[in-house]
Scaffold this motif. Structure first.
Motif, mmCIF file in Angstrom:
data_model
loop_
_atom_site.group_PDB
_atom_site.id
_atom_site.type_symbol
_atom_site.label_atom_id
_atom_site.label_comp_id
_atom_site.label_asym_id
_atom_site.label_seq_id
_atom_site.Cartn_x
_atom_site.Cartn_y
_atom_site.Cartn_z
ATOM 1 N N LYS A 38 7.408 -9.104 -0.046
ATOM 2 C CA LYS A 38 8.169 -9.033 -2.359
ATOM 3 C C LYS A 38 8.637 -7.583 -1.413
ATOM 4 O O LYS A 38 8.181 -6.786 -0.291
ATOM 5 C CB LYS A 38 6.673 -8.543 -3.030
ATOM 6 N N ARG A 43 9.910 -2.879 -5.844
ATOM 7 C CA ARG A 43 8.490 -2.670 -5.526
ATOM 8 C C ARG A 43 8.356 -1.198 -6.797
ATOM 9 O O ARG A 43 7.364 -0.194 -7.458
ATOM 10 C CB ARG A 43 7.313 -2.618 -5.242
ATOM 11 N N ILE A 124 -0.905 1.312 -4.683
ATOM 12 C CA ILE A 124 -0.036 0.138 -3.734
ATOM 13 C C ILE A 124 -0.989 0.783 -2.671
ATOM 14 O O ILE A 124 -0.890 1.315 -2.014
ATOM 15 C CB ILE A 124 1.292 -0.572 -3.671
#
Length: 149
Positions: A38, A43, A124
């Motif tokens: 990812k 993000r 995160i």
């Protein structure tokens, strides 16, 4: 023991070919940080910043690599480092996202992502990387997008 994340990079641009937002904006190229498949850039895209690795002058790129490999402490953040920066100039005065980087034996840890200068936590992480893989990936960012500052 924490799960080891897989880190890799790939060349990326701020805008794709057909994105109308690129008109009049700098389409910065950089080394996107890919964690377990990812994109870190994707993000955190809502902050309109780009990864600090893989672009800028050769001296700037070497400094970023030294930071991420913990070979040099940041001038005023010590164990925190700018991981995403202004896409126009890369200057920290424009605001940036920082991360705390630690090394414990053969593991590198990224944690406590913060929006600076607001000192606002971004929810995160934490991420854990094997040192040998991490070192190879970080060194490999040099010259990803060439010089551009």
């Amino acid at each position: 023991m924490a799960t080891i994340n897989h880190l890799q990079t790939r060349p990326a641009k701020r805008y794709d070919e057909f994105d109308p937002a690129q008109d009049g904006n700098r389409n910065t190229e950089f080394a996107d940080l890919i964690i377990d498949g990812k994109s870190l850039y994707q993000r955190l895209k809502k902050y309109d910043m780009v990864p600090s690795l893989g672009w800028g002058s050769a001296n700037h790129q070497r400094l970023m690599i030294d930071y991420f490999l913990l070979e040099q402490r940041h001038e005023y953040m010590y164990y925190r480092y700018p991981i995403l920066v202004c896409p126009w100039c890369g200057d920290e005065e424009c605001g940036f996202i920082s991360v705390k980087i630690d090394r414990e034996a053969d593991t590198v840890i990224w944690k406590d992502f913060m929006l600076e200068p607001d000192n606002k936590r971004i929810p995160i992480g934490s991420f854990y990387f094997n040192w040998e893989n991490y070192k190879s990936v970080i060194y490999g960012t040099f010259g990803t997008a060439g010089e551009a500052l």
